[in-house]
Motif scaffolding. Structure first.
Motif, mmCIF file in Angstrom:
data_model
loop_
_atom_site.group_PDB
_atom_site.id
_atom_site.type_symbol
_atom_site.label_atom_id
_atom_site.label_comp_id
_atom_site.label_asym_id
_atom_site.label_seq_id
_atom_site.Cartn_x
_atom_site.Cartn_y
_atom_site.Cartn_z
ATOM 1 N N TYR A 23 9.076 -19.749 -73.088
ATOM 2 C CA TYR A 23 8.393 -20.997 -72.765
ATOM 3 C C TYR A 23 7.458 -20.825 -71.569
ATOM 4 O O TYR A 23 6.328 -21.323 -71.591
ATOM 5 C CB TYR A 23 9.394 -22.111 -72.477
ATOM 6 N N SER A 77 13.062 -34.339 -78.466
ATOM 7 C CA SER A 77 11.940 -33.412 -78.555
ATOM 8 C C SER A 77 11.184 -33.421 -77.235
ATOM 9 O O SER A 77 11.299 -34.355 -76.446
ATOM 10 C CB SER A 77 10.995 -33.797 -79.703
ATOM 11 N N LEU A 78 10.410 -32.371 -77.018
ATOM 12 C CA LEU A 78 9.541 -32.300 -75.858
ATOM 13 C C LEU A 78 8.134 -32.609 -76.339
ATOM 14 O O LEU A 78 7.616 -31.950 -77.241
ATOM 15 C CB LEU A 78 9.603 -30.914 -75.216
ATOM 16 N N SER A 79 7.517 -33.626 -75.763
ATOM 17 C CA SER A 79 6.177 -34.050 -76.144
ATOM 18 C C SER A 79 5.189 -33.485 -75.136
ATOM 19 O O SER A 79 5.360 -33.651 -73.932
ATOM 20 C CB SER A 79 6.108 -35.581 -76.163
ATOM 21 N N VAL A 80 4.166 -32.801 -75.647
ATOM 22 C CA VAL A 80 3.187 -32.131 -74.794
ATOM 23 C C VAL A 80 1.831 -32.813 -74.941
ATOM 24 O O VAL A 80 1.282 -32.893 -76.044
ATOM 25 C CB VAL A 80 3.049 -30.637 -75.166
ATOM 26 N N LEU A 95 4.291 -21.846 -80.277
ATOM 27 C CA LEU A 95 5.605 -22.452 -80.497
ATOM 28 C C LEU A 95 6.086 -22.338 -81.944
ATOM 29 O O LEU A 95 7.294 -22.371 -82.194
ATOM 30 C CB LEU A 95 5.592 -23.914 -80.046
ATOM 31 N N TRP A 106 4.652 -32.422 -85.069
ATOM 32 C CA TRP A 106 5.993 -31.970 -84.700
ATOM 33 C C TRP A 106 6.224 -30.557 -85.211
ATOM 34 O O TRP A 106 5.723 -30.154 -86.258
ATOM 35 C CB TRP A 106 7.050 -32.875 -85.323
ATOM 36 N N ASP A 109 10.640 -24.757 -82.618
ATOM 37 C CA ASP A 109 10.368 -23.389 -82.189
ATOM 38 C C ASP A 109 11.460 -22.452 -82.694
ATOM 39 O O ASP A 109 12.393 -22.875 -83.396
ATOM 40 C CB ASP A 109 10.189 -23.314 -80.667
ATOM 41 N N SER A 114 12.801 -29.011 -80.846
ATOM 42 C CA SER A 114 11.681 -29.767 -81.419
ATOM 43 C C SER A 114 10.644 -30.098 -80.350
ATOM 44 O O SER A 114 10.991 -30.450 -79.221
ATOM 45 C CB SER A 114 12.185 -31.075 -82.039
ATOM 46 N N TRP A 115 9.392 -29.992 -80.739
ATOM 47 C CA TRP A 115 8.253 -30.276 -79.872
ATOM 48 C C TRP A 115 7.294 -31.189 -80.608
ATOM 49 O O TRP A 115 7.168 -31.113 -81.835
ATOM 50 C CB TRP A 115 7.499 -28.991 -79.535
ATOM 51 N N GLN A 116 6.577 -32.013 -79.844
ATOM 52 C CA GLN A 116 5.459 -32.799 -80.347
ATOM 53 C C GLN A 116 4.220 -32.302 -79.608
ATOM 54 O O GLN A 116 4.161 -32.390 -78.385
ATOM 55 C CB GLN A 116 5.649 -34.282 -80.047
#
Length: 158
Positions: A23, A77-80, A95, A106, A109, A114-116
């Motif tokens: 990361y 989730s982590l929102s970027v 990712l 979405w 990884d 979960s990521w946005q």
């Protein structure tokens, strides 16, 4: 620098340090700040990594090697916030490497987190004052994996 009051702790089976290094390689202004190890009291192998404290874009996180009892889900989730399509593209590629794409920006990884990945322009287009335009943007977004800003603009008639 004042200590962050609330810090997200991410539970991994045994890959916390690997994930933190991964990361921090993807985000500017990121670094590992501390690594703690299990001792003789356990519950894991003495000398193995217990926690890794790291910063992503200046925000602190803790990665814990807690064992296989818990796994990540889309419930968190982590929102970027991404400045532009180039940043979306770069983070999406990094990712999803070893992970999996989903819908509407979405992804998961390689560790299952979960990521946005959200272009800064998306909320503006979704909140268009004309509800018909807003709905066209939503319709376009629902057909996307990675968000395509140009396609959203076209859906909004821009």
């Amino acid at each position: 620098m004042q200590k962050q009051k609330i810090t997200t702790c991410l539970w991994f089976d045994d890959r916390a340090e690997e994930a933190a290094r991964y990361y921090t390689s993807l985000f500017p202004d990121s670094r590992i700040t501390d690594v703690q190890y299990y001792g003789e009291a356990g519950p894991r192998e003495p000398g193995s990594v217990m926690t890794v404290t790291f910063e992503l874009a200046g925000r602190e996180f803790i990665a814990l090697n807690g064992g296989p009892e818990f796994a990540f889900s889309e419930a968190v989730s982590l929102s970027v916030d991404c400045a532009d399509q180039a940043e979306v593209d770069e983070l999406w590629a990094g990712l999803t490497d070893g992970g999996e794409e989903s819908r509407c920006g979405w992804l998961k990884d390689r560790y299952g987190l979960s990521w946005q990945i959200v272009p800064r322009e998306l909320p503006e287009l979704l909140n268009h004052p004309d509800p018909a335009v807003s709905q066209q943007v939503v319709k376009a977004m629902l057909g996307m994996g990675k968000i395509d800003v140009r396609a959203l603009r076209e859906a909004a008639g821009k």
